[in-house]
Design a protein around this motif. Structure first.
Motif, PDB file in Angstrom:
ATOM      1  N   GLU A  43      44.097  38.183  36.898  1.00  0.00           N
ATOM      2  CA  GLU A  43      45.407  38.990  37.503  1.00  0.00           C
ATOM      3  C   GLU A  43      45.753  38.628  38.855  1.00  0.00           C
ATOM      4  OE1 GLU A  43      45.034  43.430  37.248  1.00  0.00           O
ATOM      5  OE2 GLU A  43      44.438  43.380  35.415  1.00  0.00           O
ATOM      6  N   GLY A  44      45.035  37.818  39.361  1.00  0.00           N
ATOM      7  CA  GLY A  44      45.245  37.438  40.923  1.00  0.00           C
ATOM      8  C   GLY A  44      45.000  38.400  41.752  1.00  0.00           C
ATOM      9  N   LEU A  45      44.079  39.379  41.615  1.00  0.00           N
ATOM     10  CA  LEU A  45      43.767  40.483  42.502  1.00  0.00           C
ATOM     11  C   LEU A  45      43.319  39.804  43.855  1.00  0.00           C
ATOM     12  CD1 LEU A  45      41.594  42.796  40.170  1.00  0.00           C
ATOM     13  CD2 LEU A  45      44.166  42.762  40.628  1.00  0.00           C
ATOM     14  N   ALA A  46      43.280  40.428  44.828  1.00  0.00           N
ATOM     15  CA  ALA A  46      43.101  39.907  46.219  1.00  0.00           C
ATOM     16  C   ALA A  46      42.091  40.865  47.117  1.00  0.00           C
ATOM     17  CB  ALA A  46      44.396  39.479  46.934  1.00  0.00           C
ATOM     18  N   GLY A  47      41.252  40.389  47.885  1.00  0.00           N
ATOM     19  CA  GLY A  47      40.871  41.593  48.977  1.00  0.00           C
ATOM     20  C   GLY A  47      39.897  42.723  48.208  1.00  0.00           C
ATOM     21  N   GLU A  48      40.332  43.697  48.778  1.00  0.00           N
ATOM     22  CA  GLU A  48      39.335  44.828  48.267  1.00  0.00           C
ATOM     23  C   GLU A  48      39.729  45.674  46.836  1.00  0.00           C
ATOM     24  OE1 GLU A  48      38.702  47.868  51.309  1.00  0.00           O
ATOM     25  OE2 GLU A  48      37.439  46.363  52.524  1.00  0.00           O
ATOM     26  N   ASN A  49      41.013  44.935  46.167  1.00  0.00           N
ATOM     27  CA  ASN A  49      41.412  45.110  45.259  1.00  0.00           C
ATOM     28  C   ASN A  49      40.300  44.823  43.902  1.00  0.00           C
ATOM     29  OD1 ASN A  49      43.605  46.764  45.843  1.00  0.00           O
ATOM     30  ND2 ASN A  49      44.989  44.955  46.173  1.00  0.00           N
ATOM     31  N   ILE A  50      39.596  43.650  44.164  1.00  0.00           N
ATOM     32  CA  ILE A  50      38.614  43.149  43.437  1.00  0.00           C
ATOM     33  C   ILE A  50      37.350  44.011  43.200  1.00  0.00           C
ATOM     34  CG2 ILE A  50      37.195  41.167  42.854  1.00  0.00           C
ATOM     35  CD1 ILE A  50      39.119  39.552  44.741  1.00  0.00           C
ATOM     36  N   PRO A  51      36.922  44.529  42.443  1.00  0.00           N
ATOM     37  CA  PRO A  51      35.849  45.548  42.376  1.00  0.00           C
ATOM     38  C   PRO A  51      34.753  44.792  43.072  1.00  0.00           C
ATOM     39  CG  PRO A  51      36.785  45.490  40.146  1.00  0.00           C
ATOM     40  CD  PRO A  51      37.457  44.393  40.826  1.00  0.00           C
ATOM     41  N   ILE A  52      33.987  45.856  43.603  1.00  0.00           N
ATOM     42  CA  ILE A  52      32.714  45.318  44.426  1.00  0.00           C
ATOM     43  C   ILE A  52      31.660  44.452  43.509  1.00  0.00           C
ATOM     44  CG2 ILE A  52      30.694  46.092  45.507  1.00  0.00           C
ATOM     45  CD1 ILE A  52      32.524  48.318  46.978  1.00  0.00           C
ATOM     46  N   ALA A  53      31.639  45.349  42.215  1.00  0.00           N
ATOM     47  CA  ALA A  53      30.643  44.489  41.475  1.00  0.00           C
ATOM     48  C   ALA A  53      30.951  43.269  40.998  1.00  0.00           C
ATOM     49  CB  ALA A  53      30.354  45.279  40.238  1.00  0.00           C
ATOM     50  N   ALA A  54      32.207  42.772  40.872  1.00  0.00           N
ATOM     51  CA  ALA A  54      32.815  41.534  40.491  1.00  0.00           C
ATOM     52  C   ALA A  54      32.511  40.728  41.620  1.00  0.00           C
ATOM     53  CB  ALA A  54      34.114  41.760  40.070  1.00  0.00           C
ATOM     54  N   ARG A  55      32.763  41.199  42.875  1.00  0.00           N
ATOM     55  CA  ARG A  55      32.495  40.242  44.231  1.00  0.00           C
ATOM     56  C   ARG A  55      31.169  39.765  44.188  1.00  0.00           C
ATOM     57  NH1 ARG A  55      35.088  43.968  48.749  1.00  0.00           N
ATOM     58  NH2 ARG A  55      36.082  45.588  47.065  1.00  0.00           N
ATOM     59  N   LEU A  56      30.407  40.736  43.880  1.00  0.00           N
ATOM     60  CA  LEU A  56      29.011  40.236  44.065  1.00  0.00           C
ATOM     61  C   LEU A  56      28.545  39.217  42.819  1.00  0.00           C
ATOM     62  CD1 LEU A  56      27.277  43.717  44.435  1.00  0.00           C
ATOM     63  CD2 LEU A  56      27.702  42.151  46.296  1.00  0.00           C
ATOM     64  N   MET A  57      29.163  39.437  41.807  1.00  0.00           N
ATOM     65  CA  MET A  57      28.736  38.439  40.759  1.00  0.00           C
ATOM     66  C   MET A  57      29.576  37.104  41.055  1.00  0.00           C
ATOM     67  SD  MET A  57      27.390  38.330  37.616  1.00  0.00           S
ATOM     68  CE  MET A  57      26.965  36.612  37.512  1.00  0.00           C
ATOM     69  N   THR A  58      30.724  37.142  41.706  1.00  0.00           N
ATOM     70  CA  THR A  58      31.540  35.795  41.774  1.00  0.00           C
ATOM     71  C   THR A  58      30.426  34.722  42.669  1.00  0.00           C
ATOM     72  OG1 THR A  58      33.528  36.718  41.862  1.00  0.00           O
ATOM     73  CG2 THR A  58      33.441  34.537  43.160  1.00  0.00           C
ATOM     74  N   VAL A  59      29.930  35.348  43.949  1.00  0.00           N
ATOM     75  CA  VAL A  59      28.908  34.489  44.573  1.00  0.00           C
ATOM     76  C   VAL A  59      27.745  34.243  43.880  1.00  0.00           C
ATOM     77  CG1 VAL A  59      27.483  34.504  46.677  1.00  0.00           C
ATOM     78  CG2 VAL A  59      29.728  35.563  46.846  1.00  0.00           C
ATOM     79  N   ALA A  60      27.332  34.907  43.066  1.00  0.00           N
ATOM     80  CA  ALA A  60      26.024  34.839  42.480  1.00  0.00           C
ATOM     81  C   ALA A  60      26.398  33.614  41.363  1.00  0.00           C
ATOM     82  CB  ALA A  60      25.342  35.790  41.639  1.00  0.00           C
TER      83      ALA A  60
END
Length: 379
Positions: A297-314
């Motif tokens: 969806e091209g989400l940016a910043g805090e619009n991205i769910p926190i769980a997904a932000r953690l998963m991205t780095v991992a």
């Protein structure tokens, strides 16, 4: 000492034990005579002896306690009884020759259930003892029932947790059979996500969501991040080289396919399942980027769910250090530098800062669950 037990001619021996604590031999004799037919009677002529008998088997079901005694009065005996886990639930009835309202208030405040005034009336004594033993029986039943129910609830909770784990592992294993990544990738990313979440637990931007319960659910859900790859054709999923633009477009559909697969599972069960909410977020949004250049969806910043932000780095870290058919392994240091460079563009800056503080834990996790071909690059 036990003054008396049941009459030998009784068909049924008494089951309830009454402990009488009084320094008067006459009172002890009177109460024994009144109660011995229906109850097992234990007697003590001092507070110290009473406390000892209260702990001796058979333990008393009720205690009759004189207030005015030398050395240790009834109030102090009651205070000690209620302070001891072994005796605190035994009902205490005070025996007193006084008729003082303040004195009664003190006794009730200490935990006594009733007062019987001297001189003792036989019918009143028997009625009060019978009433409070009945109340204790009911309280013990409720307590035992509650203990049983707590045990049953705990058992059901463990069963539910097991079902959750099986559900997630079954779905994750389905994806694993289609991908050239291994089960160790799933285990590593799961542990990466946990240590990141635990480190960020007290961060003001994350503390409300990253509760202990939610961290557990996010950790459990992490293996489902690529569940959508089951819908990607083999010639794209397993291609040993770079994808064409059209092939990459198809690959970009896997987050939506993953979310749809989990939602399909929920529909099969007839309702939404709370513990899968994080799984849907992770599957659908772990390819989003902090600057909005990700997909689907091209989400940016805090619009991205926190769980997904953690998963991205991992997920990115593990992809960098892992061997793939289209690339060799990368060292921990090189992978960490790429994560650092992606701060504020690819990744949430706070999550990157957390990663950089605990990156050695990532190295340790990678080494613990490494593939044979990756062992040298991680070290």
């Amino acid at each position: 000492m036990i003054l008396s037990t049941a009459n030998p001619t009784d068909a049924v021996a008494p089951h309830d034990t009454v402990l009488v604590i009084d320094d008067s031999p006459e009172i002890l004799g009177i109460i024994n005579a009144l109660l011995k037919r229906d109850y097992r009677v234990k007697a003590a002529n001092s507070g110290e002896k009473g406390l000892t008998l209260a702990l001796a088997e058979p333990k008393p079901d009720i205690i009759l306690l004189d207030i005015m005694m030398p050395e240790m009065n009834g109030h102090e005996v009651c205070r000690r009884l209620k302070a001891d886990r072994a005796t605190r639930d035994i009902p205490v009835i005070f025996l007193t020759a006084m008729n003082n309202e303040a004195d009664e208030e003190t006794g009730f405040a200490l935990g006594a259930v009733d007062y019987i005034t001297k001189p003792i009336s036989g019918p009143i004594l028997l009625a009060r003892v019978r009433t409070h033993l009945g109340m204790k029986l009911a309280a013990d039943f409720i307590k035992d029932k509650n203990i049983f129910l707590v045990g049953e609830v705990s058992k059901r909770a463990r069963e539910l947790e097991f079902i959750q784990d099986v559900t997630i592992l079954t779905l994750a294993s389905l994806a694993e059979t289609r991908d050239n990544e291994t089960g160790n990738h799933l285990r590593r990313t799961q542990h990466y996500v946990r240590v990141l979440a635990e480190h960020l637990q007290r961060h003001p931007h994350f503390s409300l969501l990253l509760t202990r319960t939610n961290i557990e659910l996010i950790t459990k859900s992490a293996p489902l991040h690529d569940i959508g790859k089951v819908g990607i054709p083999d010639h794209i999923l397993l291609k040993p080289g770079r994808l064409t633009a059209n092939e990459f477009f198809v690959m970009q559909t896997h987050p939506a396919l993953g979310k749809a697969a989990i939602e399909h599972a929920e529909r099969q069960m007839g309702r939404s399942v709370p513990f899968l909410s994080f799984a849907k977020e992770i599957a659908y949004s772990h390819q989003e980027k902090w600057d909005g250049s990700g997909y689907p969806e091209g989400l940016a910043g805090e619009n991205i769910p926190i769980a997904a932000r953690l998963m991205t780095v991992a997920d990115v870290y593990d992809a960098l250090i892992s061997h793939r058919v289209y690339k060799p392994c990368m060292s921990h240091e090189a992978a960490s530098e790429i994560i650092r460079e992606g701060r504020g563009t690819h990744f949430d800056p706070d999550v990157v800062d957390a990663f950089l503080k605990i990156h050695e834990q990532f190295r340790e996790i990678a080494a613990r669950f490494c593939e044979v071909t990756e062992a040298e690059s991680i070290a």
